[in-house]
Design a protein around this motif. Structure first.
Motif, PDB file in Angstrom:
ATOM      1  N   LEU A  58       0.824  -1.198   0.000  1.00  0.00           N
ATOM      2  CA  LEU A  58       0.000   0.000   0.000  1.00  0.00           C
ATOM      3  C   LEU A  58       0.864   1.257   0.000  1.00  0.00           C
ATOM      4  O   LEU A  58       0.636   2.181  -0.780  1.00  0.00           O
ATOM      5  CB  LEU A  58      -0.918   0.003   1.227  1.00  0.00           C
ATOM      6  CG  LEU A  58      -1.804   1.240   1.391  1.00  0.00           C
ATOM      7  CD1 LEU A  58      -2.840   1.307   0.274  1.00  0.00           C
ATOM      8  CD2 LEU A  58      -2.479   1.222   2.745  1.00  0.00           C
ATOM      9  N   LEU A  59       1.895   1.278   0.849  1.00  0.00           N
ATOM     10  CA  LEU A  59       2.761   2.452   0.933  1.00  0.00           C
ATOM     11  C   LEU A  59       3.629   2.607  -0.311  1.00  0.00           C
ATOM     12  O   LEU A  59       4.008   3.721  -0.670  1.00  0.00           O
ATOM     13  CB  LEU A  59       3.625   2.387   2.189  1.00  0.00           C
ATOM     14  CG  LEU A  59       2.857   2.512   3.501  1.00  0.00           C
ATOM     15  CD1 LEU A  59       3.771   2.268   4.692  1.00  0.00           C
ATOM     16  CD2 LEU A  59       2.181   3.862   3.600  1.00  0.00           C
ATOM     17  N   GLU A  60       3.930   1.513  -0.961  1.00  0.00           N
ATOM     18  CA  GLU A  60       4.702   1.589  -2.208  1.00  0.00           C
ATOM     19  C   GLU A  60       3.844   2.167  -3.334  1.00  0.00           C
ATOM     20  O   GLU A  60       4.292   3.007  -4.097  1.00  0.00           O
ATOM     21  CB  GLU A  60       5.210   0.201  -2.599  1.00  0.00           C
ATOM     22  CG  GLU A  60       6.120   0.226  -3.813  1.00  0.00           C
ATOM     23  CD  GLU A  60       6.671  -1.152  -4.145  1.00  0.00           C
ATOM     24  OE1 GLU A  60       6.741  -1.477  -5.340  1.00  0.00           O
ATOM     25  OE2 GLU A  60       7.020  -1.897  -3.199  1.00  0.00           O
ATOM     26  N   LYS A  61       2.602   1.738  -3.416  1.00  0.00           N
ATOM     27  CA  LYS A  61       1.696   2.216  -4.467  1.00  0.00           C
ATOM     28  C   LYS A  61       1.191   3.627  -4.191  1.00  0.00           C
ATOM     29  O   LYS A  61       0.915   4.384  -5.116  1.00  0.00           O
ATOM     30  CB  LYS A  61       0.501   1.268  -4.615  1.00  0.00           C
ATOM     31  CG  LYS A  61       0.857  -0.054  -5.230  1.00  0.00           C
ATOM     32  CD  LYS A  61      -0.372  -0.934  -5.371  1.00  0.00           C
ATOM     33  CE  LYS A  61       0.007  -2.285  -5.953  1.00  0.00           C
ATOM     34  NZ  LYS A  61      -1.154  -3.161  -6.102  1.00  0.00           N
ATOM     35  N   HIS A  62       1.034   3.960  -2.912  1.00  0.00           N
ATOM     36  CA  HIS A  62       0.490   5.260  -2.515  1.00  0.00           C
ATOM     37  C   HIS A  62       1.393   5.864  -1.434  1.00  0.00           C
ATOM     38  O   HIS A  62       1.032   5.877  -0.254  1.00  0.00           O
ATOM     39  CB  HIS A  62      -0.938   5.107  -1.982  1.00  0.00           C
ATOM     40  CG  HIS A  62      -1.857   4.413  -2.928  1.00  0.00           C
ATOM     41  ND1 HIS A  62      -2.394   5.030  -4.035  1.00  0.00           N
ATOM     42  CD2 HIS A  62      -2.311   3.135  -2.954  1.00  0.00           C
ATOM     43  CE1 HIS A  62      -3.150   4.174  -4.687  1.00  0.00           C
ATOM     44  NE2 HIS A  62      -3.116   3.008  -4.050  1.00  0.00           N
TER      45      HIS A  62
ATOM     46  N   ALA B 156       8.469   3.278   9.653  1.00  0.00           N
ATOM     47  CA  ALA B 156       9.851   3.568  10.047  1.00  0.00           C
ATOM     48  C   ALA B 156      10.829   3.195   8.939  1.00  0.00           C
ATOM     49  O   ALA B 156      11.760   3.946   8.647  1.00  0.00           O
ATOM     50  CB  ALA B 156      10.182   2.833  11.339  1.00  0.00           C
ATOM     51  N   LYS B 157      10.602   2.045   8.324  1.00  0.00           N
ATOM     52  CA  LYS B 157      11.493   1.585   7.251  1.00  0.00           C
ATOM     53  C   LYS B 157      11.500   2.563   6.074  1.00  0.00           C
ATOM     54  O   LYS B 157      12.523   2.779   5.443  1.00  0.00           O
ATOM     55  CB  LYS B 157      11.051   0.193   6.777  1.00  0.00           C
ATOM     56  CG  LYS B 157      11.902  -0.389   5.674  1.00  0.00           C
ATOM     57  CD  LYS B 157      11.456  -1.804   5.330  1.00  0.00           C
ATOM     58  CE  LYS B 157      10.138  -1.732   4.599  1.00  0.00           C
ATOM     59  NZ  LYS B 157       9.677  -3.048   4.138  1.00  0.00           N
ATOM     60  N   ASN B 158      10.355   3.180   5.808  1.00  0.00           N
ATOM     61  CA  ASN B 158      10.220   4.109   4.684  1.00  0.00           C
ATOM     62  C   ASN B 158      10.358   5.572   5.102  1.00  0.00           C
ATOM     63  O   ASN B 158      10.051   6.471   4.333  1.00  0.00           O
ATOM     64  CB  ASN B 158       8.869   3.896   3.992  1.00  0.00           C
ATOM     65  CG  ASN B 158       8.820   2.565   3.282  1.00  0.00           C
ATOM     66  OD1 ASN B 158       9.544   2.352   2.325  1.00  0.00           O
ATOM     67  ND2 ASN B 158       7.989   1.656   3.775  1.00  0.00           N
ATOM     68  N   ASN B 159      10.822   5.799   6.335  1.00  0.00           N
ATOM     69  CA  ASN B 159      11.019   7.145   6.880  1.00  0.00           C
ATOM     70  C   ASN B 159       9.751   7.993   6.811  1.00  0.00           C
ATOM     71  O   ASN B 159       9.793   9.181   6.512  1.00  0.00           O
ATOM     72  CB  ASN B 159      12.192   7.856   6.200  1.00  0.00           C
ATOM     73  CG  ASN B 159      12.694   9.012   7.024  1.00  0.00           C
ATOM     74  OD1 ASN B 159      12.617   8.984   8.251  1.00  0.00           O
ATOM     75  ND2 ASN B 159      13.189  10.040   6.367  1.00  0.00           N
ATOM     76  N   ILE B 160       8.624   7.367   7.083  1.00  0.00           N
ATOM     77  CA  ILE B 160       7.337   8.055   7.135  1.00  0.00           C
ATOM     78  C   ILE B 160       7.121   8.497   8.573  1.00  0.00           C
ATOM     79  O   ILE B 160       7.225   7.698   9.509  1.00  0.00           O
ATOM     80  CB  ILE B 160       6.191   7.128   6.679  1.00  0.00           C
ATOM     81  CG1 ILE B 160       6.412   6.725   5.220  1.00  0.00           C
ATOM     82  CG2 ILE B 160       4.844   7.795   6.866  1.00  0.00           C
ATOM     83  CD1 ILE B 160       5.475   5.627   4.746  1.00  0.00           C
TER      84      ILE B 160
END
Length: 81
Positions: free
Chosen positions: A5-9, A31-35
């Motif tokens: 979901l975070l990759e697509k949006h 955390a992994k995606n620095n969000i």
């Protein structure tokens, strides 16, 4: 999955008004995606608070146990965004 979901949006911030267990659904992926994480959950247990601190080592975590304080912070921050 939350990773898909975070990759697509992609997002910059996750604002959470759900439940104490919600952090386990998205926390590691955020955390992994620095969000950045903004949480206004009033009833975290010690286990969840420790998890938030762990996530705070990888990304920005803002937690306000008082939902009114959290909403006011968001309104204040929105003026500058």
């Amino acid at each position: 999955s939350i990773d898909e979901l975070l990759e697509k949006h992609p997002v910059d911030v996750i604002i959470d008004f759900s439940s104490g267990e919600g952090i386990y659904t998205y926390g590691e992926a955020a955390a992994k995606n620095n969000i950045k994480i903004i949480s206004a959950i009033s009833h975290y247990k010690d286990k969840e608070l420790q998890f938030l601190k762990k996530l705070g080592q990888k990304t920005t975590v803002f937690w306000s146990p008082n939902i009114t304080l959290g909403v006011n912070y968001l309104l204040f921050a929105a003026k500058f965004l």
